[in-house]
Design a protein around this motif. Structure first.
Motif, short mmCIF file in Angstrom:
data_model
loop_
_atom_site.label_atom_id
_atom_site.label_comp_id
_atom_site.label_asym_id
_atom_site.label_seq_id
_atom_site.Cartn_x
_atom_site.Cartn_y
_atom_site.Cartn_z
N SER A 158 5.68 -3.57 1.03
CA SER A 158 6.16 -2.62 0.02
C SER A 158 5.08 -1.60 -0.34
CB SER A 158 6.57 -3.38 -1.25
OG SER A 158 6.93 -2.48 -2.27
N GLN A 159 5.55 -0.40 -0.67
CA GLN A 159 4.63 0.62 -1.20
C GLN A 159 4.32 0.34 -2.66
OE1 GLN A 159 6.20 4.59 -0.72
NE2 GLN A 159 6.43 4.39 1.49
N ARG A 160 5.23 -0.35 -3.34
CA ARG A 160 5.15 -0.51 -4.78
C ARG A 160 5.06 -1.99 -5.16
NH1 ARG A 160 6.73 3.69 -7.54
NH2 ARG A 160 5.17 2.84 -8.91
N GLY B 287 15.59 1.38 9.02
CA GLY B 287 15.92 1.42 10.46
C GLY B 287 14.71 1.70 11.34
N GLU B 288 13.51 1.43 10.81
CA GLU B 288 12.27 1.70 11.58
C GLU B 288 12.04 0.65 12.67
OE1 GLU B 288 8.26 3.21 9.93
OE2 GLU B 288 9.27 2.22 8.27
N TRP B 289 12.24 -0.63 12.30
CA TRP B 289 11.99 -1.71 13.26
C TRP B 289 13.04 -1.69 14.35
CZ3 TRP B 289 7.44 -4.02 13.12
CH2 TRP B 289 6.73 -3.99 11.93
N ASN C 21 -6.88 5.44 4.17
CA ASN C 21 -5.80 4.98 5.04
C ASN C 21 -6.35 4.04 6.11
OD1 ASN C 21 -3.65 6.24 3.87
ND2 ASN C 21 -3.69 8.01 5.23
N TYR C 22 -5.60 3.04 6.44
CA TYR C 22 -5.90 2.04 7.50
C TYR C 22 -6.97 1.03 7.08
CZ TYR C 22 -4.15 6.27 9.81
OH TYR C 22 -3.46 7.41 10.11
N GLN C 23 -7.56 1.22 5.91
CA GLN C 23 -8.53 0.23 5.42
C GLN C 23 -7.80 -0.69 4.45
OE1 GLN C 23 -11.57 2.67 3.57
NE2 GLN C 23 -12.51 3.14 5.55
N GLY D 34 0.82 -1.21 0.00
CA GLY D 34 0.00 0.00 0.00
C GLY D 34 0.85 1.26 0.00
N ALA D 35 0.20 2.38 -0.26
CA ALA D 35 0.89 3.67 -0.38
C ALA D 35 1.44 4.11 0.98
CB ALA D 35 -0.10 4.71 -0.91
N SER D 36 2.30 5.10 0.94
CA SER D 36 2.94 5.60 2.15
C SER D 36 1.91 6.04 3.19
CB SER D 36 3.82 6.80 1.77
OG SER D 36 4.43 7.30 2.92
N GLY D 37 2.11 5.61 4.40
CA GLY D 37 1.27 6.06 5.51
C GLY D 37 -0.07 5.36 5.63
N CYS D 38 -0.29 4.30 4.83
CA CYS D 38 -1.63 3.66 4.85
C CYS D 38 -1.80 2.69 6.01
CB CYS D 38 -1.89 2.95 3.52
SG CYS D 38 -0.77 1.57 3.27
N GLY D 39 -0.69 2.31 6.66
CA GLY D 39 -0.82 1.42 7.83
C GLY D 39 -0.13 0.07 7.71
N LYS D 40 0.80 -0.05 6.78
CA LYS D 40 1.48 -1.35 6.55
C LYS D 40 2.30 -1.78 7.76
CE LYS D 40 3.71 0.18 2.97
NZ LYS D 40 3.22 1.57 3.03
N THR D 41 3.16 -0.87 8.23
CA THR D 41 4.02 -1.21 9.38
C THR D 41 3.18 -1.54 10.60
OG1 THR D 41 5.84 0.12 8.54
CG2 THR D 41 5.83 -0.29 10.90
N THR D 42 2.12 -0.78 10.78
CA THR D 42 1.24 -1.01 11.94
C THR D 42 0.63 -2.41 11.87
OG1 THR D 42 0.77 1.35 11.97
CG2 THR D 42 -0.76 -0.06 13.18
N LYS D 43 0.23 -2.83 10.67
CA LYS D 43 -0.34 -4.19 10.51
C LYS D 43 0.72 -5.24 10.80
CE LYS D 43 -3.79 -5.64 9.54
NZ LYS D 43 -4.74 -6.22 10.54
N1 LIG Z 1 -5.51 1.32 12.01
C1 LIG Z 1 -4.99 2.50 12.36
N2 LIG Z 1 -5.69 3.39 13.06
C2 LIG Z 1 -5.18 4.59 13.40
N3 LIG Z 1 -3.93 5.01 13.07
C3 LIG Z 1 -3.18 4.17 12.36
C4 LIG Z 1 -3.65 2.87 11.96
N4 LIG Z 1 -2.69 2.27 11.24
C5 LIG Z 1 -1.65 3.13 11.19
N5 LIG Z 1 -1.93 4.27 11.86
C6 LIG Z 1 -1.06 5.44 12.01
O1 LIG Z 1 -0.77 5.96 10.71
C7 LIG Z 1 0.59 6.34 10.62
C8 LIG Z 1 1.23 5.59 9.46
O2 LIG Z 1 1.15 4.20 9.73
P1 LIG Z 1 2.28 3.19 9.26
O3 LIG Z 1 3.61 3.67 9.71
O4 LIG Z 1 1.85 1.85 9.71
O5 LIG Z 1 2.17 3.35 7.70
P2 LIG Z 1 3.05 2.68 6.53
O6 LIG Z 1 2.12 2.21 5.52
O7 LIG Z 1 3.97 1.69 7.12
O8 LIG Z 1 3.87 3.93 5.97
P3 LIG Z 1 5.25 3.93 5.13
O9 LIG Z 1 4.93 3.42 3.76
O10 LIG Z 1 5.62 5.37 5.08
O11 LIG Z 1 6.23 3.07 5.85
C9 LIG Z 1 1.23 6.02 11.96
O12 LIG Z 1 1.29 7.21 12.73
C10 LIG Z 1 0.28 5.03 12.60
O13 LIG Z 1 0.29 5.12 14.00
#
Ligand SMILES: Nc1ncnc2c1ncn2[C@@H]1O[C@H](COP(=O)(O)OP(=O)(O)OP(=O)(O)O)[C@@H](O)[C@H]1O
Ligand SMILES: [Mg+2]
Length: 225
Positions: free
Chosen positions: A162-164, A53-55, A210-212, A26-35
């Protein structure tokens, strides 16, 4: 050895979990790392390939910048477990992913030969930089490609991020047991997503916020809004 099974395993009728391969795209900031953080939170044996160096900054994760030091740590903590991040050198991501993949295959040899049931989970962030499209064509013996195809026999779960999506070698995508498709920005990635899901999911996929995400595993598809 490991008393608790990795959460990324699916229990079969025999009670033996199959190692999984998950893609998170998914695109940057969509929630991949959080998942990925949510999936790996309860696991005992995890290695993160961590170009940004995020992890390495996560609580409880020990970071390494040389593979030899990481290898020592994994051998030392083989039984009790580990959460380690390896930060590859800029420009060396492809060769270092292969080197690490070879080592993980080696230390999990006992799983393949039935001596233990301890799985490990290998999380590869920015997978398009370390296993880009064409990797397998360039080298059919690519060690990460081997993990994509055979890693489950060694009890190695893979989580590729990956974003791409379209820049990641198809051998990873084709071997995924489950794929999380978050919001995408690039038309080439959207096209691949629609091909994976079927055209009936085009609108749902394109309208993700984002996050969906849409999760696909085999023929099962689940939309998380
Ligand atoms: N389900 C969620 N609900 C609320 N906030 C969320 C959720 N998932 C992620 N976030 C928030 O959104 C921001 C981006 O999330 P994350 O770092 O997981 O994105 P990413 O897809 O890994 O971005 P990147 O491609 O830049 O690495 C973070 O601040 C995170 O806390
Ligand atoms: Mg991220």
């Amino acid at each position: 050895m490991a008393k608790k099974q990795n959460k990324t395993t699916a229990t079969t009728a025999t009670g033996i979990g199959q190692a999984q391969r998950l893609g998170i795209f998914g695109a940057s900031g969509c929630g991949k790392t959080t998942k990925a953080r949510e999936i790996t939170a309860g696991l005992r044996r995890v290695v993160y390939f961590d170009p940004l160096g995020e992890w390495a900054r996560e609580k409880g994760v020990i970071a390494y910048v040389t593979i030899s030091k990481l290898q020592q740590a994994l051998r030392r903590n083989f039984v009790q477990g580990f959460k380690c991040a390896f930060i590859p050198s800029f420009g060396e991501e492809e060769s270092q992913l292969q080197e690490l993949s070879r080592f993980l295959t080696l230390i999990q040899d006992g799983y393949a030969s039935g001596q233990h049931r301890a799985q490990l989970t290998f999380v590869i962030d920015e997978l398009d930089t370390s296993f880009p499209t064409g990797s397998m064509q360039k080298n059919r013996k690519n060690a990460f490609g081997f993990l994509c195809c055979r890693g489950r026999h060694y009890g190695i779960n893979l989580i590729g991020i990956s974003q791409r999506m379209h820049l990641v070698d198809n051998v990873f995508r084709a071997n995924c047991s489950g794929i999380y498709l978050f919001r995408h920005a690039e038309p080439a990635d959207i096209d691949i997503g629609v091909k994976m899901l079927g055209t009936e999911y085009r609108n749902a996929f394109k309208s993700l916020d984002n996050y969906q995400y849409i999760y696909k595993s085999g023929q099962k598809i689940f939309v998380k809004k």
